[in-house]
Design an enzyme around this catalytic site. Sequence first.
Site, PDB file in Angstrom:
ATOM      1  N   LYS A 116      24.141 -44.028  -8.475  1.00  0.00           N
ATOM      2  CA  LYS A 116      25.398 -44.351  -9.163  1.00  0.00           C
ATOM      3  C   LYS A 116      25.556 -45.863  -9.262  1.00  0.00           C
ATOM      4  O   LYS A 116      25.931 -46.539  -8.311  1.00  0.00           O
ATOM      5  CB  LYS A 116      26.605 -43.781  -8.409  1.00  0.00           C
ATOM      6  CG  LYS A 116      27.833 -43.845  -9.305  1.00  0.00           C
ATOM      7  CD  LYS A 116      29.115 -44.077  -8.580  1.00  0.00           C
ATOM      8  CE  LYS A 116      29.561 -45.493  -8.415  1.00  0.00           C
ATOM      9  NZ  LYS A 116      29.871 -46.251  -9.621  1.00  0.00           N
ATOM     10  N   GLY A 141      33.078 -49.909   1.339  1.00  0.00           N
ATOM     11  CA  GLY A 141      32.174 -49.619   2.463  1.00  0.00           C
ATOM     12  C   GLY A 141      32.895 -48.861   3.573  1.00  0.00           C
ATOM     13  O   GLY A 141      32.359 -47.908   4.147  1.00  0.00           O
ATOM     14  N   GLU A 198      25.346 -52.401   2.757  1.00  0.00           N
ATOM     15  CA  GLU A 198      25.083 -53.830   2.522  1.00  0.00           C
ATOM     16  C   GLU A 198      26.365 -54.403   1.932  1.00  0.00           C
ATOM     17  O   GLU A 198      26.686 -54.135   0.781  1.00  0.00           O
ATOM     18  CB  GLU A 198      23.928 -54.006   1.526  1.00  0.00           C
ATOM     19  CG  GLU A 198      22.579 -53.561   2.035  1.00  0.00           C
ATOM     20  CD  GLU A 198      22.000 -54.481   3.090  1.00  0.00           C
ATOM     21  OE1 GLU A 198      22.488 -55.613   3.239  1.00  0.00           O
ATOM     22  OE2 GLU A 198      21.059 -54.049   3.777  1.00  0.00           O
ATOM     23  N   CYS A 218      25.721 -62.053  -2.863  1.00  0.00           N
ATOM     24  CA  CYS A 218      26.280 -61.729  -1.543  1.00  0.00           C
ATOM     25  C   CYS A 218      25.910 -62.809  -0.523  1.00  0.00           C
ATOM     26  O   CYS A 218      26.658 -63.068   0.414  1.00  0.00           O
ATOM     27  CB  CYS A 218      25.796 -60.369  -1.086  1.00  0.00           C
ATOM     28  SG  CYS A 218      24.013 -60.195  -1.196  1.00  0.00           S
ATOM     29  N   GLU A 246      35.376 -64.024   1.301  1.00  0.00           N
ATOM     30  CA  GLU A 246      34.375 -64.125   0.233  1.00  0.00           C
ATOM     31  C   GLU A 246      35.075 -64.436  -1.090  1.00  0.00           C
ATOM     32  O   GLU A 246      36.029 -63.763  -1.466  1.00  0.00           O
ATOM     33  CB  GLU A 246      33.650 -62.782   0.136  1.00  0.00           C
ATOM     34  CG  GLU A 246      32.439 -62.793  -0.744  1.00  0.00           C
ATOM     35  CD  GLU A 246      31.741 -61.431  -0.753  1.00  0.00           C
ATOM     36  OE1 GLU A 246      32.425 -60.402  -0.848  1.00  0.00           O
ATOM     37  OE2 GLU A 246      30.501 -61.410  -0.677  1.00  0.00           O
TER      38      GLU A 246
HETATM   39  P1  NAD Z   1      32.513 -52.553  -4.972  1.00  0.00           P
HETATM   40  O1  NAD Z   1      32.616 -52.198  -3.539  1.00  0.00           O
HETATM   41  O2  NAD Z   1      33.755 -52.663  -5.770  1.00  0.00           O
HETATM   42  O3  NAD Z   1      31.638 -51.466  -5.758  1.00  0.00           O
HETATM   43  C1  NAD Z   1      30.293 -51.180  -5.399  1.00  0.00           C
HETATM   44  C2  NAD Z   1      29.944 -49.787  -5.880  1.00  0.00           C
HETATM   45  O4  NAD Z   1      30.694 -48.825  -5.132  1.00  0.00           O
HETATM   46  C3  NAD Z   1      30.275 -49.513  -7.347  1.00  0.00           C
HETATM   47  O5  NAD Z   1      29.261 -48.674  -7.870  1.00  0.00           O
HETATM   48  C4  NAD Z   1      31.615 -48.792  -7.260  1.00  0.00           C
HETATM   49  O6  NAD Z   1      31.871 -47.971  -8.387  1.00  0.00           O
HETATM   50  C5  NAD Z   1      31.443 -47.972  -5.997  1.00  0.00           C
HETATM   51  N1  NAD Z   1      32.677 -47.628  -5.289  1.00  0.00           N
HETATM   52  C6  NAD Z   1      33.857 -48.304  -5.276  1.00  0.00           C
HETATM   53  N2  NAD Z   1      34.738 -47.698  -4.445  1.00  0.00           N
HETATM   54  C7  NAD Z   1      34.088 -46.645  -3.895  1.00  0.00           C
HETATM   55  C8  NAD Z   1      34.454 -45.641  -2.951  1.00  0.00           C
HETATM   56  N3  NAD Z   1      35.670 -45.601  -2.393  1.00  0.00           N
HETATM   57  N4  NAD Z   1      33.541 -44.713  -2.608  1.00  0.00           N
HETATM   58  C9  NAD Z   1      32.304 -44.743  -3.140  1.00  0.00           C
HETATM   59  N5  NAD Z   1      31.896 -45.652  -4.051  1.00  0.00           N
HETATM   60  C10 NAD Z   1      32.773 -46.600  -4.430  1.00  0.00           C
HETATM   61  O7  NAD Z   1      31.636 -53.869  -5.008  1.00  0.00           O
HETATM   62  P2  NAD Z   1      31.289 -54.761  -6.269  1.00  0.00           P
HETATM   63  O8  NAD Z   1      32.531 -55.518  -6.616  1.00  0.00           O
HETATM   64  O9  NAD Z   1      30.602 -53.955  -7.326  1.00  0.00           O
HETATM   65  O10 NAD Z   1      30.184 -55.754  -5.647  1.00  0.00           O
HETATM   66  C11 NAD Z   1      30.499 -56.939  -5.057  1.00  0.00           C
HETATM   67  C12 NAD Z   1      30.359 -56.833  -3.553  1.00  0.00           C
HETATM   68  O11 NAD Z   1      29.054 -56.405  -3.210  1.00  0.00           O
HETATM   69  C13 NAD Z   1      30.541 -58.178  -2.867  1.00  0.00           C
HETATM   70  O12 NAD Z   1      31.365 -58.035  -1.725  1.00  0.00           O
HETATM   71  C14 NAD Z   1      29.127 -58.547  -2.445  1.00  0.00           C
HETATM   72  O13 NAD Z   1      29.065 -59.416  -1.355  1.00  0.00           O
HETATM   73  C15 NAD Z   1      28.530 -57.224  -2.160  1.00  0.00           C
HETATM   74  N6  NAD Z   1      27.070 -57.288  -2.228  1.00  0.00           N
HETATM   75  C16 NAD Z   1      26.355 -57.241  -1.067  1.00  0.00           C
HETATM   76  C17 NAD Z   1      24.973 -57.337  -1.095  1.00  0.00           C
HETATM   77  C18 NAD Z   1      24.149 -57.303   0.182  1.00  0.00           C
HETATM   78  O14 NAD Z   1      22.942 -57.237   0.096  1.00  0.00           O
HETATM   79  N7  NAD Z   1      24.755 -57.341   1.347  1.00  0.00           N
HETATM   80  C19 NAD Z   1      24.313 -57.469  -2.320  1.00  0.00           C
HETATM   81  C20 NAD Z   1      25.061 -57.513  -3.481  1.00  0.00           C
HETATM   82  C21 NAD Z   1      26.457 -57.417  -3.420  1.00  0.00           C
END
Ligand code: NAD
Length: 488
Positions: free
Chosen positions: A173, A230, A247, A281, A382
């Site tokens: 997804k 998360g 992550e 990230c 962040e």
């Molecule tokens: P997000 O948490 O909004 O969304 C990530 C994914 O999760 C999307 O596909 C979203 O549709 C889904 N999602 C959202 N809420 C959910 C829920 N309750 N249950 C299940 N799935 C859900 O994150 P984003 O805004 O897309 O990404 C940015 C974040 O990702 C930043 O905090 C960044 O630091 C982090 N990130 C971390 C790494 C790493 O390797 N640690 C790498 C890239 C990005």
Amino acid sequence: MIETRLFIDGQWQAPIGNGSRAIINPADESVIAHAADGTRADARRAIAAARAAFDGPWRHGTARERARLLHRIADLVDRDAGELARLETLNTGKTLGESRTDMGDIAATFRHFAALVAAESGAVNEAPHHVISRTLREPVGVCGLITPWNYPLLQAAWKIAPALGAGNTVVVKPSNLTPLTTWHFARLVEELDLPPGVFNLVTGGAEVGAELAESHDVDLVSFTGGALAGESIMKAASGNFKRIGLELGGKNPNIVFADADLETAVDYALNAGFFHAGQVCSAGSRLMVEDSIHDAFVERLAARMARIVVGSGFDKETQMGPVQSLHQHEKILAMVQAGIAEGARLVHGGKRPAGDVFRRGFWLEPTLLAGVTAGMRIAGEEIFGPVITVERFASEQEALSAANATPYGLAAAVWTRDLDKANRMSRALRFGTVWVNDYHPYFPEAPWGGFKSSGIGRELGRIGLDEYTELKHSYINLAPKPMGWFGA
Ligand code: NAD
């Protein structure tokens, strides 16, 4: 206009209810695609297909066959790297050069896991001669793979390659903001004639991810994204104690000591902060500079920042693209204002660049805030945009304590010519990656992940494959006879 569908059980399918979502070009806010908007019901269909495929012959295939599959995927990614990079730039705004680098890294990730899978074999334990005792690694089962919008296909590759390589089935997804390269990837997978249900794609919003986290038919969920999602995934996963990999975000200190090579440290501070407009990230958004060079460093950095070419990711001269969404644009500007209100000094940027081309789209100037202190919100949270905050420090101990004083622990960097200090800092910093005299390099062969609230588990490296396996002790007595413990 691209119209994407879901890929479930080996077939392209419309979502139940036929929903679709407009996909936006962050450089001009135009609609570039309509992506299928999957629902929980679609996630359930995909999970059922993945379950049936896992319970069929797929997981009994040989490691050699799966290694070959990963090599073929890497070849297809290489073949379509130009189109994939174009789609990634169109959808995320990052420069074409960055997208091309991502595609090279994605092919390298599949080849890394192919090599590990090919070398996989059970370990033989100490046991009597008439016994075969082995430690086996087996696939976990159905894996729900949830990815963010900043590195759409790269993050997916870090999960798909080891998951399939270990013999699992997957439901992927991607972020509903950036599904295009993962959709194209599913078209590549279609060319491979895998058993139906081994690879499934369900585009859609948070509810699709939530279904993957909650379903008792999913055995592992691997998520890259923000802390809020998360946390909810971790709670949902407890329903059947599924394996989880998280992550999450970072607040990554880039620490410059006075004895560092100033020009090089300034140059890398730009990479650390403004690669992909800071939407990384592991971005080095929290610059910490030793007192005696602080003012000269900030001055030099601001001068270099003024020369950064902001523009469309497709223009050759562009060094930094827009941020990915309106939401991010507003959030970043609000964080900058919050920083100023807390007493930080705006040295550069902090607004939309001037000029007609920047009127539409999610554009921001590279931004520098100085006079930041460890207690401020902008030093701990962040920002996820093209913003560097600068704190000054007087001693190694002060730098270390401030750097470690956030809930995050993803990545950190140290700049010094003193090897002893470099080693001390590397050991004492509580982060999953610590770079010395460099910023951002990573390899498929080295583990990636965070300490503390930056996540659970690791991707890449050897462990990135192990996370997708269950360990089994298999004990076979070849010559059973009565033991006599309780007499004859
Ligand atoms: P997000 O948490 O909004 O969304 C990530 C994914 O999760 C999307 O596909 C979203 O549709 C889904 N999602 C959202 N809420 C959910 C829920 N309750 N249950 C299940 N799935 C859900 O994150 P984003 O805004 O897309 O990404 C940015 C974040 O990702 C930043 O905090 C960044 O630091 C982090 N990130 C971390 C790494 C790493 O390797 N640690 C790498 C890239 C990005």
